[in-house]
Design a protein around this motif. Structure first.
Motif, PDB file in Angstrom:
ATOM      1  N   PHE A 279      28.555  27.103  52.305  1.00  0.00           N
ATOM      2  CA  PHE A 279      28.916  26.986  53.714  1.00  0.00           C
ATOM      3  C   PHE A 279      28.263  25.737  54.318  1.00  0.00           C
ATOM      4  O   PHE A 279      27.059  25.531  54.220  1.00  0.00           O
ATOM      5  CB  PHE A 279      28.462  28.223  54.479  1.00  0.00           C
ATOM      6  CG  PHE A 279      28.763  28.166  55.942  1.00  0.00           C
ATOM      7  CD1 PHE A 279      30.066  28.114  56.409  1.00  0.00           C
ATOM      8  CD2 PHE A 279      27.734  28.148  56.879  1.00  0.00           C
ATOM      9  CE1 PHE A 279      30.349  28.057  57.761  1.00  0.00           C
ATOM     10  CE2 PHE A 279      27.996  28.102  58.233  1.00  0.00           C
ATOM     11  CZ  PHE A 279      29.310  28.049  58.680  1.00  0.00           C
ATOM     12  N   THR A 282      31.557  24.605  60.699  1.00  0.00           N
ATOM     13  CA  THR A 282      32.751  25.256  61.266  1.00  0.00           C
ATOM     14  C   THR A 282      33.903  24.290  61.503  1.00  0.00           C
ATOM     15  O   THR A 282      34.723  24.499  62.387  1.00  0.00           O
ATOM     16  CB  THR A 282      32.384  25.938  62.590  1.00  0.00           C
ATOM     17  OG1 THR A 282      31.789  24.969  63.472  1.00  0.00           O
ATOM     18  CG2 THR A 282      31.403  27.077  62.367  1.00  0.00           C
ATOM     19  N   ASP A 288      34.299  20.392  55.594  1.00  0.00           N
ATOM     20  CA  ASP A 288      34.012  21.797  55.879  1.00  0.00           C
ATOM     21  C   ASP A 288      35.202  22.680  55.492  1.00  0.00           C
ATOM     22  O   ASP A 288      36.344  22.393  55.870  1.00  0.00           O
ATOM     23  CB  ASP A 288      33.731  22.009  57.379  1.00  0.00           C
ATOM     24  CG  ASP A 288      32.402  21.436  57.806  1.00  0.00           C
ATOM     25  OD1 ASP A 288      31.581  21.125  56.918  1.00  0.00           O
ATOM     26  OD2 ASP A 288      32.191  21.293  59.031  1.00  0.00           O
ATOM     27  N   THR A 290      37.173  26.026  56.167  1.00  0.00           N
ATOM     28  CA  THR A 290      37.292  26.851  57.381  1.00  0.00           C
ATOM     29  C   THR A 290      37.631  28.302  57.077  1.00  0.00           C
ATOM     30  O   THR A 290      37.567  29.144  57.962  1.00  0.00           O
ATOM     31  CB  THR A 290      38.364  26.276  58.321  1.00  0.00           C
ATOM     32  OG1 THR A 290      39.608  26.185  57.608  1.00  0.00           O
ATOM     33  CG2 THR A 290      37.951  24.887  58.812  1.00  0.00           C
ATOM     34  N   GLU A 291      37.995  28.594  55.822  1.00  0.00           N
ATOM     35  CA  GLU A 291      38.320  29.968  55.428  1.00  0.00           C
ATOM     36  C   GLU A 291      37.700  30.271  54.071  1.00  0.00           C
ATOM     37  O   GLU A 291      37.666  29.419  53.178  1.00  0.00           O
ATOM     38  CB  GLU A 291      39.840  30.181  55.350  1.00  0.00           C
ATOM     39  CG  GLU A 291      40.544  30.086  56.695  1.00  0.00           C
ATOM     40  CD  GLU A 291      42.033  30.351  56.567  1.00  0.00           C
ATOM     41  OE1 GLU A 291      42.668  30.624  57.595  1.00  0.00           O
ATOM     42  OE2 GLU A 291      42.563  30.275  55.431  1.00  0.00           O
ATOM     43  N   PHE A 292      37.229  31.505  53.929  1.00  0.00           N
ATOM     44  CA  PHE A 292      36.624  31.953  52.676  1.00  0.00           C
ATOM     45  C   PHE A 292      37.159  33.334  52.336  1.00  0.00           C
ATOM     46  O   PHE A 292      37.443  34.147  53.223  1.00  0.00           O
ATOM     47  CB  PHE A 292      35.093  32.034  52.810  1.00  0.00           C
ATOM     48  CG  PHE A 292      34.424  30.721  53.070  1.00  0.00           C
ATOM     49  CD1 PHE A 292      33.859  29.992  52.031  1.00  0.00           C
ATOM     50  CD2 PHE A 292      34.359  30.203  54.358  1.00  0.00           C
ATOM     51  CE1 PHE A 292      33.233  28.793  52.273  1.00  0.00           C
ATOM     52  CE2 PHE A 292      33.741  28.990  54.612  1.00  0.00           C
ATOM     53  CZ  PHE A 292      33.174  28.279  53.555  1.00  0.00           C
ATOM     54  N   GLU A 315      36.569  33.742  58.414  1.00  0.00           N
ATOM     55  CA  GLU A 315      36.645  32.431  59.043  1.00  0.00           C
ATOM     56  C   GLU A 315      35.249  31.793  59.044  1.00  0.00           C
ATOM     57  O   GLU A 315      34.228  32.484  59.010  1.00  0.00           O
ATOM     58  CB  GLU A 315      37.138  32.568  60.486  1.00  0.00           C
ATOM     59  CG  GLU A 315      38.471  33.270  60.640  1.00  0.00           C
ATOM     60  CD  GLU A 315      39.649  32.395  60.221  1.00  0.00           C
ATOM     61  OE1 GLU A 315      39.434  31.166  60.051  1.00  0.00           O
ATOM     62  OE2 GLU A 315      40.762  32.928  60.079  1.00  0.00           O
ATOM     63  N   SER A 316      35.200  30.471  59.111  1.00  0.00           N
ATOM     64  CA  SER A 316      33.910  29.778  59.132  1.00  0.00           C
ATOM     65  C   SER A 316      33.086  30.181  60.355  1.00  0.00           C
ATOM     66  O   SER A 316      31.855  30.219  60.304  1.00  0.00           O
ATOM     67  CB  SER A 316      34.115  28.259  59.094  1.00  0.00           C
ATOM     68  OG  SER A 316      34.901  27.834  60.199  1.00  0.00           O
ATOM     69  N   GLU A 317      33.783  30.505  61.444  1.00  0.00           N
ATOM     70  CA  GLU A 317      33.056  30.957  62.645  1.00  0.00           C
ATOM     71  C   GLU A 317      32.344  32.285  62.400  1.00  0.00           C
ATOM     72  O   GLU A 317      31.262  32.524  62.939  1.00  0.00           O
ATOM     73  CB  GLU A 317      34.014  31.105  63.832  1.00  0.00           C
ATOM     74  CG  GLU A 317      34.510  29.792  64.421  1.00  0.00           C
ATOM     75  CD  GLU A 317      35.634  29.175  63.611  1.00  0.00           C
ATOM     76  OE1 GLU A 317      36.113  29.816  62.639  1.00  0.00           O
ATOM     77  OE2 GLU A 317      36.045  28.039  63.948  1.00  0.00           O
ATOM     78  N   TYR A 362      24.519  23.152  55.786  1.00  0.00           N
ATOM     79  CA  TYR A 362      24.602  23.581  57.181  1.00  0.00           C
ATOM     80  C   TYR A 362      23.240  23.480  57.866  1.00  0.00           C
ATOM     81  O   TYR A 362      23.140  22.988  58.997  1.00  0.00           O
ATOM     82  CB  TYR A 362      25.135  25.010  57.241  1.00  0.00           C
ATOM     83  CG  TYR A 362      25.405  25.500  58.650  1.00  0.00           C
ATOM     84  CD1 TYR A 362      26.246  24.804  59.517  1.00  0.00           C
ATOM     85  CD2 TYR A 362      24.825  26.681  59.112  1.00  0.00           C
ATOM     86  CE1 TYR A 362      26.501  25.253  60.805  1.00  0.00           C
ATOM     87  CE2 TYR A 362      25.080  27.145  60.395  1.00  0.00           C
ATOM     88  CZ  TYR A 362      25.911  26.422  61.242  1.00  0.00           C
ATOM     89  OH  TYR A 362      26.163  26.867  62.518  1.00  0.00           O
TER      90      TYR A 362
END
Length: 559
Positions: A279, A282, A288, A290-292, A315-317, A362
């Motif tokens: 990671f 975001t 980056d 954005t989806e995992f 989601e990365s968020e 990160y």
């Protein structure tokens, strides 16, 4: 064959441990162990700090590292159990304490078993490289690292485990950020750090995050000294695992508890090996993700929650919400070090980010954004920087010439009664010397923040009177500590806590060396002045008994 010395560095970690070695005088030949029992030919520069005692054919067998199945109810986070003062938020440590109770074992003995296995593996690697004859005749200098924020009691517990598990070899203990600094300043070349510069080492590992601020007295030979007290906390990468598990439980609801332990372990392993370490943010940067996708075998499809075909979309968020509170803890620790350094007259030029969690892109980017104007430096091999630095410490010797005391150290003693200083409630009569004294008064010999020169002895002066008829020449003194900024005079102040008990045995001192006195009642007694000399090292305290300038040997403290 002349005696050969092999340097071994051991980084006993909360979640993973590392071992490295090199023949003395050959630091360029340093090897980090990457082949482990039970790894099935998979290489890894660290081995899980996991242990289990399995009963086979009515015999208890010790299993460790990759030998332990993920589904085994195993001992994890053992390192944190060595320091009772740390308020651990790491769930596996809590479960491990329960397992130890069932096994009727303590953390020191289990750590000893684990360290013994690490030593066996590194000796096996040395034998394959150098030959059995060389290794059998060699001497070993072992450098073991411990968190700088640990209590003296925890460091002593680690030392006892090492003395039992690592045999009678020469043993040195140093702090983890100290070892990391030794590696980093040599590994990052060229760099802009020069004589007079100040930098913060942030060693972010699996369980603990340690910070120490140094100034460079000399780059070559390397000479560093602490400028402010170090700091740290339990906010390493393992805390992310706890937050991820809480996230997944909330997302799946009742489904999570219905999954098999094997399914849960596969989910947690997917997080550990595929997402947490990769990671980076975001979407603020082009690289980056954005989806995992998280593997959750056996989970029912739920489109609203992003679960389909045994996989869950994150989601990365979502991942940022797991990371951010822990990152904020680390940012706060770094900020405090920078602020305290500035108050002491030092401007921090760089932050050296090391350790397993310190390898996080990160975390690196967050610190860059938070502390703009200060260089953030990640060395190559950041995950193994501590264990590599341990080998360098064993090769080149100590490069940290002074440190800052993290607390006050002193003893409670009787003082001559002074009505202007002492309350009448502490006044006591000494029947041998026939004078008034003030009891429970503190005598502080190390102040918080005081500069402690490496290897310099601090003398604790004691004075006793011993009845000639039935007095004892074995004295026990309790060493006390205080973490407050100012040290109280009253020995019963609530901020004071015991550290250890040291026993001074003067029975070997010839009696004719003591002064004999006689009081007004004809009672004879000995006057016994003596010293305990206290030496602070990177990760340990040593005591020595001295009378009339002659040493009567080292004194082991009981914590």
């Amino acid at each position: 064959m002349a005696d050969q010395t092999i340097i071994i560095g051991i980084d006993f970690g909360t979640t993973f441990s590392g071992v490295a070695w090199a023949p003395e005088g050959c630091p360029d030949d340093l090897e980090v162990i990457s082949s482990w029992p039970g790894s099935q030919n998979r290489t890894s520069e660290k081995v899980p700090s996991v242990m289990a005692y399995e009963t086979r054919k009515e015999k208890r067998a010790f299993r460790w590292g990759f030998q332990v199945s993920p589904s085994t109810d195993s001992i994890r986070g053992l390192k944190l159990l060595l320091d009772e003062s740390q308020q651990s938020r790491y769930g596996p440590s809590v479960r491990s304490k329960e397992i130890l109770t069932m096994l009727e074992k303590d953390p020191v003995s289990v750590a000893s078993d684990y360290l013994r296995e690490l030593l066996a593996v590194v000796k096996g690697a040395q034998t394959r490289r150098l030959g059995e004859t060389y290794v059998r005749s060699a001497k070993f200098r072992i450098v073991l690292t411990v968190p700088a924020v640990w209590s003296d009691k925890a460091k002593d517990a680690t030392l006892r485990a090492a003395e039992d598990g690592l045999g009678g070899h020469q043993l040195i203990m140093i702090s983890e950020p100290e070892a990391a600094a030794l590696h980093t300043l040599r590994a990052i070349q060229p760099n802009t750090i020069t004589n007079g510069d100040t930098f913060v080492v942030c060693d972010a590992g699996g369980g603990t995050v340690d910070l120490i601020t140094y100034q460079v007295r000399s780059v070559e030979p390397l000479d560093l000294y602490e400028v402010v007290q170090g700091d740290g906390g339990i906010c390493g990468a393992a805390m992310l695992d706890k937050r991820f598990e809480a996230f997944i439980k909330h997302r799946l609801g009742a489904q999570w508890s219905q999954l098999s332990e094997k399914s849960k372990n596969m989910t947690l392993s997917c997080w550990e090996n595929n997402i947490k370490c990769n990671f980076s943010g975001t979407g603020d940067n082009e690289d980056d993700l954005t989806e995992f996708l998280i593997v959750i075998p056996g989970a029912s499809d739920n489109v609203e929650r992003g679960i389909e075909g045994g996989m869950m979309l994150m989601e990365s968020e979502d991942i940022a919400t797991i990371f951010d509170p822990i990152i904020e803890d680390i940012e706060s620790l770094v900020h405090t070090q920078i602020k305290n350094a500035k108050l002491a007259g030092y401007n921090v030029k760089a932050i050296l980010l090391v350790g397993g969690f310190g390898s996080s892109t990160y975390l690196y980017r967050r610190l860059q954004k938070k502390f703009s104007g200060i260089d953030i430096m990640q060395p190559p091999n950041a995950w193994t920087s501590v264990v590599r630095g341990a080998v360098l410490r064993g090769t080149y010797g100590n490069a940290i010439t002074s440190r800052k005391a993290r607390r006050h150290y002193g003893v409670m003693a009787s003082q001559p009664f002074d009505p202007e200083r002492h309350p009448v409630t502490c006044r006591v009569w000494d029947s041998l010397e026939e004078k008034w004294g003030a009891e429970n008064r503190m005598s502080w010999f190390v102040s918080k923040g005081m500069e402690l020169l490496d290897g310099k002895k601090i003398s604790l002066k004691f004075y006793r009177v011993v009845d000639m008829d039935f007095g004892s020449f074995v004295f026990r003194d309790e060493l006390l500590c205080c973490n407050d900024e100012s040290s109280p005079e009253d020995g019963e102040h609530p901020s004071i806590f015991p550290l250890c008990t040291v026993q001074a045995d003067l029975t070997k001192v010839p009696k004719d060396l003591f002064v004999i006195a006689t009081n007004s009642k004809g009672k004879q007694y000995y006057k016994v002045p003596y010293k305990l000399e206290m030496t602070f090292k990177s990760a340990s305290i040593f005591f020595e008994l001295v009378f009339e300038g002659i040493s009567y040997g080292s004194v082991r403290a009981k914590y």
